[in-house]
Design an enzyme around this catalytic site. Structure first.
Site, short mmCIF file in Angstrom:
data_model
loop_
_atom_site.label_atom_id
_atom_site.label_comp_id
_atom_site.label_asym_id
_atom_site.label_seq_id
_atom_site.Cartn_x
_atom_site.Cartn_y
_atom_site.Cartn_z
N ASP A 105 0.81 -1.22 0.00
CA ASP A 105 0.00 0.00 0.00
C ASP A 105 0.84 1.27 0.00
O ASP A 105 2.00 1.27 0.42
CB ASP A 105 -0.86 0.06 1.28
CG ASP A 105 -1.96 -1.00 1.29
OD1 ASP A 105 -1.98 -1.87 0.40
OD2 ASP A 105 -2.80 -0.94 2.21
N ASP A 106 0.20 2.34 -0.41
CA ASP A 106 0.65 3.73 -0.22
C ASP A 106 1.69 4.21 -1.23
O ASP A 106 2.07 5.38 -1.20
CB ASP A 106 1.22 3.98 1.19
CG ASP A 106 0.16 3.81 2.28
OD1 ASP A 106 -1.00 3.59 1.92
OD2 ASP A 106 0.51 3.87 3.46
N HIS A 156 -6.00 2.93 -3.92
CA HIS A 156 -5.95 3.13 -2.47
C HIS A 156 -6.44 4.54 -2.16
O HIS A 156 -6.02 5.15 -1.21
CB HIS A 156 -4.52 2.91 -1.98
CG HIS A 156 -4.38 2.74 -0.49
ND1 HIS A 156 -5.21 1.96 0.27
CD2 HIS A 156 -3.48 3.26 0.40
CE1 HIS A 156 -4.84 2.00 1.54
NE2 HIS A 156 -3.80 2.80 1.64
N HIS A 160 -5.65 9.41 0.53
CA HIS A 160 -5.61 8.64 1.77
C HIS A 160 -6.47 9.18 2.91
O HIS A 160 -6.06 9.18 4.07
CB HIS A 160 -4.14 8.52 2.25
CG HIS A 160 -3.85 7.24 2.98
ND1 HIS A 160 -4.14 7.06 4.31
CD2 HIS A 160 -3.32 6.08 2.58
CE1 HIS A 160 -3.78 5.85 4.68
NE2 HIS A 160 -3.28 5.22 3.64
N TYR A 197 -6.79 2.76 5.82
CA TYR A 197 -7.11 2.35 7.20
C TYR A 197 -8.13 1.21 7.24
O TYR A 197 -8.64 0.88 8.30
CB TYR A 197 -7.65 3.52 8.04
CG TYR A 197 -6.96 4.84 7.80
CD1 TYR A 197 -5.62 4.99 8.16
CD2 TYR A 197 -7.61 5.90 7.20
CE1 TYR A 197 -4.96 6.19 7.93
CE2 TYR A 197 -6.96 7.10 6.96
CZ TYR A 197 -5.63 7.24 7.33
OH TYR A 197 -4.99 8.43 7.09
N HIS A 251 3.71 -2.30 3.19
CA HIS A 251 3.78 -0.96 2.59
C HIS A 251 5.12 -0.79 1.87
O HIS A 251 6.17 -0.96 2.50
CB HIS A 251 3.65 0.11 3.69
CG HIS A 251 2.35 0.01 4.43
ND1 HIS A 251 2.15 -0.90 5.44
CD2 HIS A 251 1.19 0.69 4.29
CE1 HIS A 251 0.90 -0.77 5.90
NE2 HIS A 251 0.30 0.19 5.22
NI NI Z 1 -2.59 3.21 3.41
#
Ligand code: NI
Length: 310
Positions: A105-106, A156, A160, A197, A251
């Site tokens: 992620d991210d 995603h 965020h 989250y 991540h």
């Molecule tokens: Ni995230």
């Protein structure tokens, strides 16, 4: 040390810090920003307050398993394999084989994502990258490489936010912006999304599935790599947590996470695991469930007839 009451107050502070509105603090780089944001939700998730992961079992689109559904035993873990078609939200699936989905992620990150791609290539592993629209726009070449090497790209969101706190307009603008950034970079629209989250209401999940045809992907193994416990700890948590059908959360914006991957992937591979994208994992689970449902009833025992002679 804090008293229980002080912990509650602290929790309230952190909760208040997470809202729908994305950070307007442009003094932070994207990586730092998502880093900071990522550090908060897990606090919320652990407190059982986020609506995503904790309600992951709710699968409105799933076909309930027939009471007589065949049950096989997964050879790897000894855990029962209960065939089930995955629903709208997925945190793990039922598959008979040793197969898992690695998810990151991210990102994408300018240097860490390419380093991860080298490791995945070395082990012939496919993964799924839940990208932020803002980062996909910053590093379109990395997005292209991820797609070109056979990995899956999911949304995603764009910036965020905690989507469960967002209204419909913000939810749509976040998902539209993320999707257009991904499509602009690699030409392919995502079919999976992971809410930041893990926070998304049941109603939002239904809506997003209908509007975008996304599966909402959560996870069942979380090594808490965002707390930076060190590569060895991250690797061990992934290795110990993995089961057939697991979705592993990590991540690709933390160097320690990338450092953990050689050990994690190498060890799981030596244990017989394959690494597929989330959509491939869902397809395998769907095929296994359908095969189990349509399996012909056991043939009747052959009737032995003896010719009576003479
Ligand atoms: Ni995230």
């Amino acid at each position: 040390m804090f008293t229980f009451r002080q912990y509650l107050l602290l929790g309230g502070f952190f909760l208040g810090a997470i809202s729908c509105s994305s950070s307007s603090d442009n003094s932070l780089g994207e990586t730092e920003k998502s880093d900071v944001l990522e550090a908060r939700p897990h606090f919320v998730e652990q407190a059982g307050l986020a609506s995503g992961a904790s309600t992951a079992q709710e699968k409105p689109g799933s076909v309930p398993a027939a009471p007589t559904a065949p049950v096989a035993v997964a050879p790897s873990s000894g855990k029962k394999f209960a065939p089930k078609v995955p629903g709208i939200s997925v945190s793990q699936v039922s598959v008979p084989d040793k197969v898992v989905a690695l998810t990151f992620d991210d990102g994408p990150h300018a240097s860490l994502t390419p380093r991860l791609l080298d490791i995945l290539k070395k082990y012939d592993a496919k993964a799924t990258f839940f990208m932020l629209g803002t980062n996909a726009r910053l590093y379109p070449n990395v997005v292209r490489r991820v797609a070109a090497e056979g990995h899956e790209i999911g949304s995603h969101s764009n910036t965020h936010p905690l989507l469960s706190k967002c209204g419909q307009g913000k939810l749509v603008s976040e998902l539209d912006a993320a999707e257009s950034a991904i499509v602009a970079a690699c030409g392919k629209r995502p079919s999976v999304m992971r809410p930041p989250y893990g926070g998304m209401t049941a109603k939002q999940r239904q809506f997003v599935n209908q509007k975008y045809n996304y599966h909402i992907v959560l996870w069942d193994v979380d090594p808490l790599d965002w707390k930076r416990p060190g590569p060895a700890v991250v690797a061990q948590r992934l290795i110990k947590g993995a089961r057939p059908g697991s979705i592993l959360l990590s991540h690709d914006i933390h160097a320690g996470t990338i450092d953990a991957m050689e050990t994690a992937i190498g060890t799981l591979k030596a244990q017989g695991y394959r690494f597929v994208t989330v959509s491939e994992l869902i397809a395998e689970a769907t095929a296994a469930a359908n095969a189990a449902q349509s399996a012909p009833a056991p043939a009747e025992a052959p009737v032995l007839t003896a010719a009576v002679t003479g």
